[in-house]
Scaffold this active site. Structure first.
Site, PDB file in Angstrom:
ATOM      1  N   LYS A 165      47.567  59.525  -3.445  1.00 22.16           N
ATOM      2  CA  LYS A 165      46.647  58.534  -2.877  1.00 22.16           C
ATOM      3  C   LYS A 165      46.317  57.468  -3.928  1.00 22.16           C
ATOM      4  O   LYS A 165      46.140  56.295  -3.617  1.00 22.16           O
ATOM      5  CB  LYS A 165      45.374  59.220  -2.377  1.00 22.16           C
ATOM      6  CG  LYS A 165      45.611  60.180  -1.209  1.00 22.16           C
ATOM      7  CD  LYS A 165      46.117  59.462   0.040  1.00 22.16           C
ATOM      8  CE  LYS A 165      46.192  60.380   1.245  1.00 22.16           C
ATOM      9  NZ  LYS A 165      46.693  59.712   2.456  1.00 22.16           N
ATOM     10  N   ASN A 179      38.952  60.913  -1.005  1.00 20.52           N
ATOM     11  CA  ASN A 179      37.988  61.226  -2.083  1.00 20.52           C
ATOM     12  C   ASN A 179      38.668  62.025  -3.195  1.00 20.52           C
ATOM     13  O   ASN A 179      38.144  62.080  -4.313  1.00 20.52           O
ATOM     14  CB  ASN A 179      36.791  61.983  -1.508  1.00 20.52           C
ATOM     15  CG  ASN A 179      37.131  63.403  -1.086  1.00 20.52           C
ATOM     16  OD1 ASN A 179      37.057  64.324  -1.890  1.00 20.52           O
ATOM     17  ND2 ASN A 179      37.528  63.609   0.169  1.00 20.52           N
ATOM     18  N   HIS A 180      39.851  62.594  -2.936  1.00 18.42           N
ATOM     19  CA  HIS A 180      40.522  63.395  -3.973  1.00 18.42           C
ATOM     20  C   HIS A 180      41.166  62.525  -5.060  1.00 18.42           C
ATOM     21  O   HIS A 180      41.705  63.052  -6.027  1.00 18.42           O
ATOM     22  CB  HIS A 180      41.499  64.369  -3.322  1.00 18.42           C
ATOM     23  CG  HIS A 180      40.759  65.378  -2.493  1.00 18.42           C
ATOM     24  ND1 HIS A 180      40.025  66.403  -3.050  1.00 18.42           N
ATOM     25  CD2 HIS A 180      40.567  65.455  -1.148  1.00 18.42           C
ATOM     26  CE1 HIS A 180      39.424  67.098  -2.086  1.00 18.42           C
ATOM     27  NE2 HIS A 180      39.740  66.539  -0.917  1.00 18.42           N
ATOM     28  N   SER A 231      48.330  65.807   4.026  1.00 20.65           N
ATOM     29  CA  SER A 231      46.891  65.526   3.926  1.00 20.65           C
ATOM     30  C   SER A 231      46.116  66.587   3.149  1.00 20.65           C
ATOM     31  O   SER A 231      44.889  66.549   3.120  1.00 20.65           O
ATOM     32  CB  SER A 231      46.294  65.396   5.330  1.00 20.65           C
ATOM     33  OG  SER A 231      46.343  66.647   5.992  1.00 20.65           O
ATOM     34  N   GLY A 288      49.523  58.539   8.203  1.00 19.05           N
ATOM     35  CA  GLY A 288      50.592  59.541   8.146  1.00 19.05           C
ATOM     36  C   GLY A 288      50.826  60.080   6.746  1.00 19.05           C
ATOM     37  O   GLY A 288      50.684  59.360   5.756  1.00 19.05           O
ATOM     38  N   LEU A 316      58.283  59.113   7.569  1.00 18.48           N
ATOM     39  CA  LEU A 316      57.905  58.050   6.629  1.00 18.48           C
ATOM     40  C   LEU A 316      58.770  58.023   5.384  1.00 18.48           C
ATOM     41  O   LEU A 316      58.831  57.003   4.689  1.00 18.48           O
ATOM     42  CB  LEU A 316      56.432  58.229   6.224  1.00 18.48           C
ATOM     43  CG  LEU A 316      55.418  57.949   7.349  1.00 18.48           C
ATOM     44  CD1 LEU A 316      54.066  58.577   7.026  1.00 18.48           C
ATOM     45  CD2 LEU A 316      55.280  56.444   7.570  1.00 18.48           C
ATOM     46  N   SER A 345      35.239  63.537   4.322  1.00 19.89           N
ATOM     47  CA  SER A 345      35.686  64.639   5.191  1.00 19.89           C
ATOM     48  C   SER A 345      35.485  64.200   6.638  1.00 19.89           C
ATOM     49  O   SER A 345      34.355  64.239   7.145  1.00 19.89           O
ATOM     50  CB  SER A 345      34.868  65.900   4.916  1.00 19.89           C
ATOM     51  OG  SER A 345      34.933  66.245   3.542  1.00 19.89           O
ATOM     52  N   TYR A 380      48.319  65.677  -4.379  1.00 22.96           N
ATOM     53  CA  TYR A 380      47.862  64.912  -3.216  1.00 22.96           C
ATOM     54  C   TYR A 380      46.981  63.729  -3.660  1.00 22.96           C
ATOM     55  O   TYR A 380      47.196  62.584  -3.257  1.00 22.96           O
ATOM     56  CB  TYR A 380      47.120  65.858  -2.270  1.00 22.96           C
ATOM     57  CG  TYR A 380      46.325  65.185  -1.188  1.00 22.96           C
ATOM     58  CD1 TYR A 380      46.970  64.528  -0.140  1.00 22.96           C
ATOM     59  CD2 TYR A 380      44.930  65.213  -1.195  1.00 22.96           C
ATOM     60  CE1 TYR A 380      46.231  63.919   0.875  1.00 22.96           C
ATOM     61  CE2 TYR A 380      44.192  64.614  -0.190  1.00 22.96           C
ATOM     62  CZ  TYR A 380      44.849  63.955   0.840  1.00 22.96           C
ATOM     63  OH  TYR A 380      44.121  63.350   1.827  1.00 22.96           O
TER      64      TYR A 380
HETATM   65  P1  NAI Z   1      46.659  65.508   9.356  1.00 21.04           P
HETATM   66  O1  NAI Z   1      47.440  66.326   8.401  1.00 21.04           O
HETATM   67  O2  NAI Z   1      46.016  66.193  10.496  1.00 21.04           O
HETATM   68  O3  NAI Z   1      47.585  64.337   9.924  1.00 21.04           O
HETATM   69  C1  NAI Z   1      48.595  63.721   9.145  1.00 21.04           C
HETATM   70  C2  NAI Z   1      49.766  63.425  10.061  1.00 21.04           C
HETATM   71  O4  NAI Z   1      50.797  62.869   9.258  1.00 21.04           O
HETATM   72  C3  NAI Z   1      50.320  64.661  10.772  1.00 21.04           C
HETATM   73  O5  NAI Z   1      50.300  64.489  12.168  1.00 21.04           O
HETATM   74  C4  NAI Z   1      51.730  64.800  10.226  1.00 21.04           C
HETATM   75  O6  NAI Z   1      52.675  65.217  11.190  1.00 21.04           O
HETATM   76  C5  NAI Z   1      52.022  63.373   9.747  1.00 21.04           C
HETATM   77  N1  NAI Z   1      53.051  63.372   8.713  1.00 21.04           N
HETATM   78  C6  NAI Z   1      53.187  64.240   7.664  1.00 21.04           C
HETATM   79  N2  NAI Z   1      54.314  63.969   6.985  1.00 21.04           N
HETATM   80  C7  NAI Z   1      54.894  62.912   7.608  1.00 21.04           C
HETATM   81  C8  NAI Z   1      56.080  62.191   7.380  1.00 21.04           C
HETATM   82  N3  NAI Z   1      56.920  62.492   6.367  1.00 21.04           N
HETATM   83  N4  NAI Z   1      56.386  61.192   8.221  1.00 21.04           N
HETATM   84  C9  NAI Z   1      55.556  60.888   9.259  1.00 21.04           C
HETATM   85  N5  NAI Z   1      54.417  61.520   9.522  1.00 21.04           N
HETATM   86  C10 NAI Z   1      54.095  62.534   8.698  1.00 21.04           C
HETATM   87  O7  NAI Z   1      45.579  64.697   8.497  1.00 21.04           O
HETATM   88  P2  NAI Z   1      44.241  63.996   9.004  1.00 21.04           P
HETATM   89  O8  NAI Z   1      43.121  64.878   8.697  1.00 21.04           O
HETATM   90  O9  NAI Z   1      44.429  63.499  10.374  1.00 21.04           O
HETATM   91  O10 NAI Z   1      44.153  62.768   7.995  1.00 21.04           O
HETATM   92  C11 NAI Z   1      44.728  61.525   8.296  1.00 21.04           C
HETATM   93  C12 NAI Z   1      44.895  60.743   7.014  1.00 21.04           C
HETATM   94  O11 NAI Z   1      43.642  60.556   6.393  1.00 21.04           O
HETATM   95  C13 NAI Z   1      45.791  61.433   5.985  1.00 21.04           C
HETATM   96  O12 NAI Z   1      46.527  60.438   5.302  1.00 21.04           O
HETATM   97  C14 NAI Z   1      44.815  62.084   5.044  1.00 21.04           C
HETATM   98  O13 NAI Z   1      45.357  62.215   3.746  1.00 21.04           O
HETATM   99  C15 NAI Z   1      43.674  61.084   5.080  1.00 21.04           C
HETATM  100  N6  NAI Z   1      42.404  61.725   4.789  1.00 21.04           N
HETATM  101  C16 NAI Z   1      41.847  62.569   5.721  1.00 21.04           C
HETATM  102  C17 NAI Z   1      40.650  63.180   5.456  1.00 21.04           C
HETATM  103  C18 NAI Z   1      39.972  64.032   6.469  1.00 21.04           C
HETATM  104  O14 NAI Z   1      38.879  64.523   6.164  1.00 21.04           O
HETATM  105  N7  NAI Z   1      40.534  64.261   7.667  1.00 21.04           N
HETATM  106  C19 NAI Z   1      39.960  62.982   4.162  1.00 21.04           C
HETATM  107  C20 NAI Z   1      40.656  62.089   3.265  1.00 21.04           C
HETATM  108  C21 NAI Z   1      41.821  61.491   3.579  1.00 21.04           C
HETATM  109  C1  15L Z   2      41.175  65.187   2.351  1.00 18.42           C
HETATM  110  O1  15L Z   2      41.700  64.297   1.709  1.00 18.42           O
HETATM  111  C2  15L Z   2      41.928  65.984   3.343  1.00 18.42           C
HETATM  112  O2  15L Z   2      42.906  65.202   3.992  1.00 18.42           O
HETATM  113  C3  15L Z   2      41.058  66.657   4.371  1.00 18.42           C
HETATM  114  O3  15L Z   2      41.836  67.639   5.034  1.00 18.42           O
HETATM  115  C4  15L Z   2      39.820  67.281   3.754  1.00 18.42           C
HETATM  116  O4  15L Z   2      40.146  68.361   2.997  1.00 18.42           O
HETATM  117  C5  15L Z   2      39.072  66.239   2.942  1.00 18.42           C
HETATM  118  O5  15L Z   2      39.900  65.547   2.034  1.00 18.42           O
HETATM  119  C6  15L Z   2      37.900  66.784   2.158  1.00 18.42           C
HETATM  120  O6  15L Z   2      37.817  66.519   0.970  1.00 18.42           O
HETATM  121  O7  15L Z   2      37.059  67.458   2.762  1.00 18.42           O
END
Ligand code: NAI
Ligand code: 15L
Length: 276
Positions: free
Chosen positions: A152, A124-125, A87, A84, A64, A177, A148
């Site tokens: 966002k 939420n952060h 995270s 992407g 990205l 979460s 982070y």
């Molecule tokens: P994750 O870390 O498992 O997935 C993020 C993906 O983005 C990874 O597969 C990684 O390879 C890819 N990525 C990282 N840098 C990149 C780059 N430079 N170019 C292309 N791809 C890249 O995170 P998750 O948990 O799947 O979260 C998905 C999205 O939702 C993230 O944006 C995260 O910040 C957001 N989010 C997730 C939460 C959760 O509880 N899982 C809570 C709040 C936000």
């Molecule tokens: C996020 O933004 C993160 O991507 C996820 O890994 C969790 O830590 C989540 O917030 C959380 O606040 O639990």
């Protein structure tokens, strides 16, 4: 075509881009977003993404932070679910590349290629320094809890700018979460089930005239830190709750009552770092 159960128009897009498709959330929703578009273009870093594709999918690895590559990635897509990026809390330079340059590259490409709708995975952060005994809505002052969270916050401002200037509509989902189940006491309030996330994504993609709408993504948990009154247009009603996991979560040792994990909405993110 209308989804009878939820009464939201549900005309699939032609080609939907899913970034972060190899991540924790991306892996789970990848197959389930098939109903949202004729073709799903799935993307992540080359190292993270397998080239296996279902018949309705196109697999396009992309960093990205690479402006030209993102331009090619977005070409031909009419909607984007942008997951992407970095995270968790990490040094600023990492967050800068993946999240700040990444979201700028995405919206610039969206402008050039006439994308109609973006769903931005915010967090939420963005408001992590509010206390857990406060209830806030999406108009509350942002209080990012690290680099982070700042990224966002930048992403949400970018979404607002590209709507005001170019008419690209975005729903920024401040995900709580999103995991298979809540992992700790804090997540009893912040948990978002994958089913509820899917429903929120569907409403975010297909509700007309959202402009730039910010919504908190949480399930129908008993303790609620967030009030979604300003996103009522989406008509999102979560169906799951963290409650069935309470006994399992509360069997864990309780955090110190004066710790960030016990007091602040952002939990441990508020104390992670500095990194140098
Ligand atoms: P994750 O870390 O498992 O997935 C993020 C993906 O983005 C990874 O597969 C990684 O390879 C890819 N990525 C990282 N840098 C990149 C780059 N430079 N170019 C292309 N791809 C890249 O995170 P998750 O948990 O799947 O979260 C998905 C999205 O939702 C993230 O944006 C995260 O910040 C957001 N989010 C997730 C939460 C959760 O509880 N899982 C809570 C709040 C936000
Ligand atoms: C996020 O933004 C993160 O991507 C996820 O890994 C969790 O830590 C989540 O917030 C959380 O606040 O639990």
């Amino acid at each position: 075509m209308a989804n009878q159960e939820h009464n939201v128009p549900n005309v699939p897009f032609r080609r939907l881009l899913l970034t972060g498709a190899a991540g924790g959330v991306g892996k789970v929703i990848r197959a389930r977003v098939a109903e949202f578009a004729e073709t799903i273009r799935v993307s992540d870093l080359a190292v993270a993404l397998s080239s296996d594709a279902a018949p309705h999918e196109e697999v396009v690895p992309c960093d990205l932070s690479d402006k030209q590559a993102v331009d090619a990635l977005v070409a031909g897509c009419d909607a984007v679910i942008h997951l992407g990026g970095v995270s968790v809390e990490r040094p600023f330079e990492e967050v800068l590349e993946a999240n700040i340059k990444g979201v700028y590259n995405l919206y610039e490409a969206a402008r050039r290629h006439n994308v109609k709708r973006v769903i931005f995975a915010s967090s939420n952060h963005v408001t992590g320094f509010y206390r857990q005994d406060e209830k806030i809505d999406s108009h509350a002052l942002r209080r990012p809890d690290g680099y982070y969270g700042l990224s966002k916050s930048f992403g949400e401002d970018t979404a607002q700018f590209y709507f005001d200037r170019y008419g690209i509509e975005t729903v920024s989902i401040r995900i709580g979460s999103a995991f298979p189940e809540p992992k700790d006491r804090r997540m009893m309030a912040s948990w978002l089930s994958y089913d509820d996330l899917l429903e929120l994504l569907r409403r975010s993609l297909f509700t007309p005239d959202v402009g730039h709408t910010v919504v908190y993504g949480m399930s129908d948990n008993v303790v609620k830190w967030w009030d979604n009154r300003f996103a009522s247009k989406l008509g999102f009603v979560p169906r799951d709750s963290s409650e069935p996991f309470r006994a399992k979560v509360e069997a864990q040792p309780a955090p110190a009552p004066d710790s960030a994990v016990a007091l602040l909405q952002g939990g441990a993110f508020t104390t992670t770092g500095p990194f140098e």
